[in-house]
Scaffold this motif. Structure first.
Motif, mmCIF file in Angstrom:
data_model
loop_
_atom_site.group_PDB
_atom_site.id
_atom_site.type_symbol
_atom_site.label_atom_id
_atom_site.label_comp_id
_atom_site.label_asym_id
_atom_site.label_seq_id
_atom_site.Cartn_x
_atom_site.Cartn_y
_atom_site.Cartn_z
ATOM 1 N N THR A 238 44.705 74.087 25.091
ATOM 2 C CA THR A 238 43.367 73.512 25.242
ATOM 3 C C THR A 238 42.533 73.743 23.982
ATOM 4 O O THR A 238 42.346 74.893 23.578
ATOM 5 N N PRO A 239 42.019 72.682 23.369
ATOM 6 C CA PRO A 239 41.200 72.869 22.167
ATOM 7 C C PRO A 239 39.771 73.268 22.509
ATOM 8 O O PRO A 239 39.164 72.728 23.430
ATOM 9 N N ARG A 240 39.232 74.235 21.757
ATOM 10 C CA ARG A 240 37.831 74.647 21.886
ATOM 11 C C ARG A 240 37.290 74.925 20.494
ATOM 12 O O ARG A 240 37.925 75.640 19.724
ATOM 13 N N SER A 241 36.114 74.403 20.197
ATOM 14 C CA SER A 241 35.494 74.739 18.926
ATOM 15 C C SER A 241 34.874 76.125 19.019
ATOM 16 O O SER A 241 34.495 76.584 20.108
ATOM 17 N N ILE A 242 34.776 76.792 17.882
ATOM 18 C CA ILE A 242 34.109 78.092 17.857
ATOM 19 C C ILE A 242 32.659 77.937 18.317
ATOM 20 O O ILE A 242 32.119 78.805 19.003
ATOM 21 N N ARG A 243 32.062 76.806 17.989
ATOM 22 C CA ARG A 243 30.687 76.543 18.421
ATOM 23 C C ARG A 243 30.579 76.523 19.946
ATOM 24 O O ARG A 243 29.645 77.095 20.524
ATOM 25 N N ALA A 244 31.530 75.868 20.600
ATOM 26 C CA ALA A 244 31.504 75.797 22.070
ATOM 27 C C ALA A 244 31.656 77.184 22.684
ATOM 28 O O ALA A 244 31.017 77.513 23.691
ATOM 29 N N VAL A 245 32.503 78.012 22.080
ATOM 30 C CA VAL A 245 32.680 79.379 22.576
ATOM 31 C C VAL A 245 31.385 80.171 22.425
ATOM 32 O O VAL A 245 30.955 80.877 23.344
ATOM 33 N N LEU A 246 30.745 80.033 21.272
ATOM 34 C CA LEU A 246 29.482 80.744 21.039
ATOM 35 C C LEU A 246 28.403 80.265 22.007
ATOM 36 O O LEU A 246 27.640 81.076 22.557
ATOM 37 N N GLU A 247 28.319 78.974 22.240
ATOM 38 C CA GLU A 247 27.319 78.453 23.166
ATOM 39 C C GLU A 247 27.546 78.995 24.577
ATOM 40 O O GLU A 247 26.585 79.308 25.295
ATOM 41 N N GLU A 248 28.812 79.149 24.972
ATOM 42 C CA GLU A 248 29.091 79.720 26.292
ATOM 43 C C GLU A 248 28.686 81.188 26.333
ATOM 44 O O GLU A 248 28.148 81.667 27.341
ATOM 45 N N MET A 249 28.910 81.909 25.243
ATOM 46 C CA MET A 249 28.506 83.314 25.194
ATOM 47 C C MET A 249 26.984 83.443 25.287
ATOM 48 O O MET A 249 26.469 84.343 25.964
ATOM 49 N N LEU A 250 26.257 82.556 24.636
ATOM 50 C CA LEU A 250 24.799 82.574 24.723
ATOM 51 C C LEU A 250 24.345 82.293 26.150
ATOM 52 O O LEU A 250 23.425 82.931 26.661
ATOM 53 N N ALA A 251 25.026 81.338 26.802
ATOM 54 C CA ALA A 251 24.664 81.000 28.176
ATOM 55 C C ALA A 251 24.972 82.157 29.132
ATOM 56 O O ALA A 251 24.178 82.484 30.012
ATOM 57 N N VAL A 252 26.130 82.796 28.948
ATOM 58 C CA VAL A 252 26.513 83.910 29.814
ATOM 59 C C VAL A 252 25.576 85.095 29.628
ATOM 60 O O VAL A 252 25.159 85.751 30.589
ATOM 61 N N SER A 253 25.219 85.370 28.368
ATOM 62 C CA SER A 253 24.398 86.545 28.073
ATOM 63 C C SER A 253 22.911 86.321 28.326
ATOM 64 O O SER A 253 22.158 87.273 28.559
ATOM 65 N N GLY A 254 22.473 85.060 28.257
ATOM 66 C CA GLY A 254 21.055 84.768 28.399
ATOM 67 C C GLY A 254 20.238 85.128 27.172
ATOM 68 O O GLY A 254 19.005 85.148 27.225
ATOM 69 N N VAL A 255 20.902 85.417 26.043
ATOM 70 C CA VAL A 255 20.200 85.786 24.814
ATOM 71 C C VAL A 255 19.821 84.532 24.032
ATOM 72 O O VAL A 255 20.622 83.601 23.894
#
Length: 315
Positions: A238-255
């Motif tokens: 499954t392809p994922r951009s590093i940007r998409a991973v970072l955006e998910e981390m921001l969403a999960v963390s709420g930061v």
């Protein structure tokens, strides 16, 4: 099975040893020399030291070996190619030579890397038959180690398999890698110890991410059921951009944070897209059981998991 795990003190190694023990295997942990004294039951040696490797293998008397020990940083490999080849290539040769001479029926899984493929056309998956295009000393050293394994299999019949893992995530990964680096910065921002700026490398790069627990499950399966002389991708496909991973981390963390490119985090030779084809591994019965989201939650830890509906965190 009595399994010698080299690099047992590393990120994947710790998860692998836990899985092997839970599966009923007897585990002999081999740690690097810097870990000496941290675990009295572990063997401590430098994989680049031929005599030390022989002594450790003779003491371990393994029925199976999963070889994880090595120089693991692609980015830092450009700064010290000689050490990278001494550890990743010569270290592998030391291990194979000792096994051939002392226990030639021992099954061996050499853990290489998906980095050996180099750039893969966006929208396609790298199969094991794809030509190899190393763009770093790390990748070149891994290819050389693979070739040594193939030669020992063809010439001497040593039952060697090769795993090519792609990016894997989970608890305990070194903060020099991209996702735990993001997590470290997010923690500092949330605690008010840093300004709300996330410094990143190339966010447009596309990668293939898996949970580390699925990756080590693949290693055990390959050690027991892989075909000697064969190579297997360990990946999701499954392809994922590093940007998409970072955006998910921001969403999960709420930061909330501003994203800023840091030139120091760019690699000398960047790979735009690297996604693997897991079909060969799946044919052995492997399938992922965990998600990338679960892995990201583990990397962030319980203090940075936002409550649904909660307002964004601000320092």
């Amino acid at each position: 099975m009595r399994v010698l795990v080299t690099g047992a003190d590393g990120f994947a190694g710790r998860h692998l040893c836990a899985l092997l023990r839970a599966s009923g295997d007897e585990v002999v942990e081999a740690h690097g020399p810097r870990a000496e004294g941290m675990n009295s039951n572990a063997l401590n040696f430098d994989i680049a030291d031929e005599a030390a490797v022989r002594t450790a293998v003779e003491k371990a008397r393994p029925e199976g070996v999963i070889h994880l020990a090595g120089f693991a940083s692609v980015a830092r490999s450009h700064g010290n190619p000689a050490r990278v080849f001494a550890v990743n290539t010569q270290g592998t040769v030391h291990l194979l030579t000792t096994l051939r001479e002392t226990s030639p029926k021992t099954r061996v899984l050499l853990v290489s890397s998906g980095e050996v493929y180099g750039p893969v056309t966006e929208g396609t998956q790298a199969a094991e038959t794809l030509p190899l295009v190393p763009l770093s000393p790390y990748a070149a050293s891994k290819i050389a180690g693979e070739l040594a394994g193939e030669q020992f299999f063809r010439s001497y019949g040593l039952p060697v398999m090769v795993a090519r893992p792609f990016n894997h995530l989970g608890e305990g990964q070194d903060p020099t890698f991209v996702v735990p680096s993001f997590a470290t910065q997010l923690h500092a921002i949330a605690q008010g110890k840093a300004s709300p700026v996330l410094r990143t490398g190339n966010l447009d790069a596309i990668r293939d991410f898996s949970h580390v627990k699925d990756v080590v499950a693949a290693y055990r399966l390959l050690l027991t059921s892989g075909i000697p002389g064969q190579t297997y991708n360990v990946c999701s496909g499954t392809p994922r951009s590093i940007r998409a991973v970072l955006e998910e981390m921001l969403a999960v963390s709420g930061v909330q944070a501003r994203i800023e490119l840091d030139p120091a985090r760019l690699r000398p030779s960047e790979i735009p897209s690297l996604v693997g084809d897991p079909s060969k591994l799946r044919a052995l019965g492997w399938a992922p059981k965990a998600t990338v989201t679960q892995a990201l939650q583990e990397v962030l830890g319980p203090t940075l998991r936002a409550t649904p509906g909660a307002p964004p965190r601000t320092p």
